[in-house]
Each structure stands twice: as structure tokens, then as C-alpha cells.
Design an enzyme around this catalytic site. Structure first.
Site, PDB file in Angstrom:
ATOM      1  N   HIS A   4       0.932  -1.112   0.074  1.00 15.73           N
ATOM      2  CA  HIS A   4      -0.055  -0.051  -0.111  1.00 15.73           C
ATOM      3  C   HIS A   4       0.816   1.303  -0.151  1.00 15.73           C
ATOM      4  O   HIS A   4       2.087   1.120   0.477  1.00 15.73           O
ATOM      5  CB  HIS A   4      -0.790  -0.145   1.273  1.00 15.73           C
ATOM      6  CG  HIS A   4      -1.931   0.826   1.396  1.00 15.73           C
ATOM      7  ND1 HIS A   4      -1.628   2.195   1.600  1.00 15.73           N
ATOM      8  CD2 HIS A   4      -3.378   0.728   0.952  1.00 15.73           C
ATOM      9  CE1 HIS A   4      -2.911   2.856   1.712  1.00 15.73           C
ATOM     10  NE2 HIS A   4      -3.849   2.069   1.434  1.00 15.73           N
ATOM     11  N   ASP A  11       2.844  -4.799   7.904  1.00 18.09           N
ATOM     12  CA  ASP A  11       1.915  -4.197   7.899  1.00 18.09           C
ATOM     13  C   ASP A  11       0.267  -4.895   8.103  1.00 18.09           C
ATOM     14  O   ASP A  11       0.105  -5.696   7.171  1.00 18.09           O
ATOM     15  CB  ASP A  11       1.661  -3.430   6.606  1.00 18.09           C
ATOM     16  CG  ASP A  11       0.354  -2.490   6.218  1.00 18.09           C
ATOM     17  OD1 ASP A  11      -0.644  -2.602   6.901  1.00 18.09           O
ATOM     18  OD2 ASP A  11      -0.015  -2.058   4.992  1.00 18.09           O
ATOM     19  N   GLN A  68      -4.526  -5.160   7.107  1.00 20.31           N
ATOM     20  CA  GLN A  68      -5.755  -6.069   6.392  1.00 20.31           C
ATOM     21  C   GLN A  68      -5.698  -7.342   7.366  1.00 20.31           C
ATOM     22  O   GLN A  68      -6.559  -8.190   6.913  1.00 20.31           O
ATOM     23  CB  GLN A  68      -5.266  -6.266   5.037  1.00 20.31           C
ATOM     24  CG  GLN A  68      -5.728  -4.968   4.225  1.00 20.31           C
ATOM     25  CD  GLN A  68      -6.966  -4.365   4.206  1.00 20.31           C
ATOM     26  OE1 GLN A  68      -8.108  -5.000   4.502  1.00 20.31           O
ATOM     27  NE2 GLN A  68      -7.014  -3.195   3.764  1.00 20.31           N
ATOM     28  N   LYS A 110     -10.352  -0.265  10.865  1.00 17.02           N
ATOM     29  CA  LYS A 110     -10.680  -1.422   9.978  1.00 17.02           C
ATOM     30  C   LYS A 110     -10.817  -2.689  10.786  1.00 17.02           C
ATOM     31  O   LYS A 110     -11.101  -3.760  10.344  1.00 17.02           O
ATOM     32  CB  LYS A 110      -9.537  -1.626   9.108  1.00 17.02           C
ATOM     33  CG  LYS A 110      -9.062  -0.820   8.180  1.00 17.02           C
ATOM     34  CD  LYS A 110      -8.022  -1.366   7.180  1.00 17.02           C
ATOM     35  CE  LYS A 110      -7.320  -0.332   6.427  1.00 17.02           C
ATOM     36  NZ  LYS A 110      -7.966   0.639   5.399  1.00 17.02           N
ATOM     37  N   CYS A 158      -4.787   2.584  -3.605  1.00 16.33           N
ATOM     38  CA  CYS A 158      -3.266   3.042  -2.907  1.00 16.33           C
ATOM     39  C   CYS A 158      -2.306   1.966  -3.216  1.00 16.33           C
ATOM     40  O   CYS A 158      -1.464   1.786  -2.499  1.00 16.33           O
ATOM     41  CB  CYS A 158      -3.555   2.987  -1.642  1.00 16.33           C
ATOM     42  SG  CYS A 158      -4.661   4.605  -1.221  1.00 16.33           S
TER      43      CYS A 158
END
Lengths: 407, 152
Positions: free
Chosen positions: A122, A200, A203, A226, A364
């Protein structure tokens, strides 16, 4: 343990009509919806306990401080960190990555060093490293992605993961491809050459069990919004030794232990990285969200999300002129696709008229889009409150869209 | 199908997006201009051949959604044969129409099909992108125009 069809009523926002049709919310990779437990935690905090944290002597300040630090301890348990001091509050994933780049990165990188990323990152896990590279003279390298299937070409690590690599930063689950990366293996490979790792987890954190000790990562970041929490709050996990050695980033209140006119001494971790009044309500809301998710069970959530993605992938693959992105099997809870002769934005506009919320664009991920040779894709991303019936309806809507555009 | 959808995607728009007119580069154009929407990655290049101050030929290339392709296609049909000085007033009318739905005085011809766009705020930029490029071509600006650096 509640079953997933019993929890729809925990999400008041889902019970509405959009453009005259029942809302089907399939934009969960962008942000999730909030259960009553989170909305009520925010409400209760502002109604009863609101005060500034730390150093307050009065009752409300004590309550706010306890709730704020209690949320930190909860986040540590959520990630299986060794201690609450390894949890730094940030505004979200993006700010957490910028914090690491601006503190650990600036203190540790020099010309000739390498920052290894992957081709599926991203922008938030790419641009801060570009800025750091410009600032320090370090160079970027990228672990390639294998075409539309969207797997990392791990075979190339031998060549790319040299002793010059000081940092290896990569996503756990791709927001565009749905790929679930082998984080533990990548961390182990990085450790073997002495590289620090940043994962990261934007998600993944709300979808599957994330255990920083089992993964063996040095830094891990995610956003509260999220994972059913409020916007404006996020987490930076850092191994304590690293956090302690890092210089602070922003200066101000709370991040100091003593201040003189010409110099100051820094507070201990994690407060050294939290200048100014923090998002107290956000941390409290996120605490409620983490409780909520763990009551449902993150392993069950992951199984549910993956099943919806599998179903969507299978049904979409029957459509004429469909192009699907990401792995055929073992994907996370999202599907990225294109319909021949229909632009992603047209898919999203028409789907919205049917009450289906999708996302269309570059997600993104502009360099990845270029690599795949597309300008954008349409994406449906799922969460535990979505149902197989909604996926079936979504597929019907895709057929309507093809009819509408005469495909 | 739903009224608002057929307002947005009128038959003329669907037709022009599927079979865009003047969809080719020009050899030795007098002017070229690029329009770019960084939010969706859409790109169009306009090619203009001038005879004096008259647009003798105008074509486009690029990739985009149904709205931006149809807008570019209809723009080329509309601007061919016009004087350069007519472009800015026409731009202003199109801009007014796609943001408010008001067509204003005087016949806009086929361009009036874009009036429905105003009900879809996220799609205004798609319709106006080719017109920003046309304005840049008229003004002889070489640099690509972006939907994010100009007012929609």
C-alpha cells in the site's frame, strides 16, 4: 459464542436501504462498520469519564487514565506482545509507519543501506520509505509479485535479502490481491541477515489471530477503524529494545520526563512517542472492538471471511470477460476483479444503485496496478457480518451490470 | 433499470463510450494536452490541428470510464470546426451543467446528456476531465492537467 447470523443486529448501520435497496456493505478493506459495543463505549466515556490522561489528580482523570492504559494492555494481549510498553498509540497504520521511518529509520540508516519492500505494498508502506531513502541515502529494493496470481516470489529472497538490507517491510494481507503472506518465514529470513522487520497488519489484525512473538517481527502496525474500532486510533507494536533505543519523533507534552528552557529529558517508552493529548476515546473504543472480536473468535472470523471470498471468486469466475486478481486458493477475505469493457468506476457506480458498496480504483497500489497493466480494479471485501446470501446478490448485480453495459 | 442510472448513463453516453468517435492520435498536431485523474488513474490525450484560430481537427486517446470516454468523444465532435475563443465559454457551461444540472440558455446539443452527472458527485470529475484538457490545449499549456489541481 454467538453465531454470525445473530450478530447483524449489533451493527445498526447495516439495517438500512441505500438507493431503495437493502445495503450490502462490501468495502470492509477500506473501513469496517462499528458494533453497538464500540459506539456505546465511546458514548459512556464522553458521558461519564471524559478528562485528560496522566498527571491528573482528580477522579475523572484517574478514570480516563485507567481506561486509556487499560486499552493499551488490551492491545498488548490482542497481539501477544510481551508488555503494554511495547504498544504505541498512533492515528493509524500510516502514522505508525511514518513514526518508525522518522525515528528508527533516521537513526539507523545510512548511504549504501537497503530497505527491502514488496511490489504489493500500500502507498502507506511505500512512500514513507521513499522519503526516508531520500533523507538518508539508503536505497529501496522490491520483492516481486508473480503476475495476476499475486504471490510473493519468495525464491528471489536469496538474491535480495543481502546483509545491506537493514529493514524488510511488508504487508501481512494484500489490500488489493487478498494474498496472505508467509510472515513468520519472511521474518525469519530477515533475521538471518540482521534486518529489522515491519509487518503491515492493516488487513489482517481484525481478521485473523496475529501473534507478534510467533511471527517473530520487530514492528507491526494496524488501524483501529478496520477492526470495528473508531477512526483516528492505531497501534504501533515495537520490540521493547528497539523502542527504547529509538529517538522520539514529535515533541510536546507527555513525551518528556523533565523540561528546561534549553533541553529536555524524554519520557520512558511508550510515552516517549506520544506527544500531546492522545485519542483517549479512540483507545477506549478500540478496547471494546478488540473485546468484541475476540468474543467472536478471530480464527472463526477468518474462516468466515475466506469462505465468502472463495464463494465470490468461484461465482465471479463464471462471468463472461472476468479478470480476477490474487491467488486462486488461500486468499484472505476480499476479491479484486475487472469486467471486460466495463470500467471499475462504472461497476461501482451502478452497484451502488443496487445498494452494494464496492470500491473501484487503484486501492493506493499504483505501482502494482502498473505492473498488472491495469489502471484500476473493482474490489469486494468481506467481514464477519456479511453473508453468503449477500455474495449471491452481489453476483446477480454484476450480471445486471454486464447487461446494462451490453457486455 | 433505475431512473437516476439511466440519467447518468444515457444511451448516447453508452454508445460513445463503446464506440468513441475520433479515437486516434493526430499526426503532427498543432497542440496536444493531457488530462489525468490521479484518483482513478484515468488518462486522456487530446490532439488538435489548427487552421488559423479554427479547430480543423481534434482527436483523443487514453483510458477511462464510460463517462470520461463518452465526454471526450462528444467533446471532439462538438469542438471540431469551432474557433479557439469559443472553448472557454463552452467549458464554463459544461462545468455549470455537470455540477448543478442546469443546462442554461442556448442549445448544447448532444452535450446536454451530461446533465445527469450532477446527481453523482463522485463522477463529475470523469465528465469534466476532457474539458480541462481542451482548455489546456487552447491555452497552449504543455504540462498535463490533473483533476486534483483544478476545481472540478
Amino acid at each position: 459464542m454467538p453465531s454470525f447470523d445473530q450478530i447483524r443486529s449489533d451493527f445498526p448501520i447495516l439495517d438500512q436501504q441505500v438507493n431503495g435497496r437493502p445495503l450490502i456493505y462490501f468495502d470492509n478493506a477500506a473501513t469496517s462498520q462499528k458494533p453497538l459495543a464500540v459506539i456505546e463505549a465511546l458514548d459512556a466515556y464522553y458521558r461519564r469519564d471524559n478528562a485528560n490522561v496522566h498527571r491528573g489528580i482528580h477522579e475523572l482523570s484517574n478514570r480516563a487514565t485507567q481506561a486509556y492504559e487499560g486499552a493499551r494492555a488490551r492491545a498488548a494481549r490482542f497481539l501477544n506482545a510481551r508488555a503494554p510498553e511495547e504498544i504505541v498509540w498512533t492515528r493509524g497504520t500510516t502514522e505508525a509507519i511514518n513514526l518508525v521511518a522518522n525515528t528508527w529509520g533516521v537513526a539507523n540508516l545510512k548511504p549504501g543501506d537497503r530497505i527491502l519492500l514488496t511490489e504489493m505494498e500500500h502507498h502507506s508502506n511505500l512512500v514513507p520509505w521513499q522519503m526516508l531513502a531520500q533523507h538518508t541515502g539508503a536505497k529501496l529494493s522490491f520483492l516481486p509479485v508473480t503476475g495476476d496470481e499475486g504471490l510473493l516470489d519468495v525464491g528471489q529472497l536469496d538474491e535480495l535479502l543481502t546483509p545491506a538490507v537493514k529493514l524488510f517491510a511488508f504487508t501481512h494481507v494484500s489490500n488489493t490481491l487478498g494474498t496472505v503472506n508467509p510472515v513468520a518465514e519472511l521474518c525469519q529470513r530477515a533475521r538471518a541477515v540482521g534486518a529489522v522487520t515491519l509487518v503491515d497488519a492493516a488487513q489482517s489484525a481484525g481478521h485473523l489471530t496475529v501473534d507478534v512473538q510467533a511471527l517473530g517481527c520487530d514492528f507491526l502496525v494496524f488501524s483501529g477503524h478496520k477492526i470495528c474500532g473508531p477512526t483516528g486510533i492505531g497501534v504501533l507494536y515495537g520490540r521493547r529494545e528497539l523502542l527504547e533505543a529509538m529517538p522520539p519523533w514529535q515533541g510536546g507534552g507527555d513525551m518528556i520526563s523533565s523540561v528546561d528552557y534549553y533541553e529536555s529529558r524524554w519520557n520512558t517508552v511508550p510515552h516517549k512517542f506520544e506527544a500531546g493529548t492522545p485519542d483517549i476515546a479512540g483507545a477506549i473504543g478500540l478496547h471494546a472492538a478488540m473485546d468484541y472480536l475476540d468474543r467472536l473468535g478471530r480464527d472463526r472470523i477468518f474462516a468466515h471471511d475466506r469462505e465468502l471470498a472463495r464463494l465470490a471468486y468461484e461465482e465471479l469466475s463464471r462471468l463472461k470477460g472476468i479478470r480476477l486478481f490474487g491467488p486462486k486458493t488461500g486468499r484472505g477475505g476480499l476479491v479484486s476483479f475487472l469486467l471486460e469493457d466495463v470500467h471499475a468506476h462504472d461497476i461501482v457506480t451502478v452497484a451502488d444503485q443496487f445498494g452494494v458498496a464496492l470500491r473501484g480504483g487503484h486501492h493506493c497500489n499504483q505501482p502494482l496496478m502498473k505492473k498488472l497493466g491495469v489502471v484500476s480494479t473493482a474490489r469486494a471485501s468481506f467481514y464477519f457480518y456479511n453473508t453468503a446470501a449477500e455474495v449471491t446478490r452481489f453476483i446477480e448485480v454484476m450480471r445486471e451490470i454486464q447487461k446494462f453495459f451490453g457486455v | 433499470m433505475f431512473d437516476e442510472l439511466s440519467d447518468l448513463y444515457q444511451q448516447v453516453i453508452l454508445d460513445h463510450s463503446k464506440s468513441p468517435r475520433n479515437f486516434r492520435p493526430l499526426e503532427q498536431p498543432s497542440r496536444t494536452a493531457q488530462g489525468h485523474n490521479p484518483l482513478c488513474g484515468d488518462n486522456i490525450t487530446l490532439y488538435v490541428r489548427l487552421e488559423g484560430d479554427v479547430i480543423a481537427d481534434i482527436t483523443f486517446q487514453g483510458s477511462g470510464c464510460a463517462i470520461s470516454r463518452a465526454s471526450a468523444s462528444l467533446l471532439t465532435e462538438s469542438l471540431k470546426g469551432r474557433r479557439l475563443a469559443e472553448v472557454k465559454p463552452l467549458f464554463d457551461r459544461i462545468h455549470e451543467m455537470v455540477t448543478t444540472g442546469q443546462v442554461g440558455d442556448g442549445d448544447l446539443g448532444k452535450l446536454a446528456v451530461f446533465a445527469g452527472v450532477h446527481k453523482f458527485p463522485a463522477r463529475v470529475k470523469c465528465a469534466i476531465l476532457p474539458w480541462h484538457a481542451a482548455l489546456a490545449a487552447v491555452e497552449g499549456k504543455g504540462a498535463p492537467v490533473s483533476t486534483e489541481t483544478v476545481n472540478p
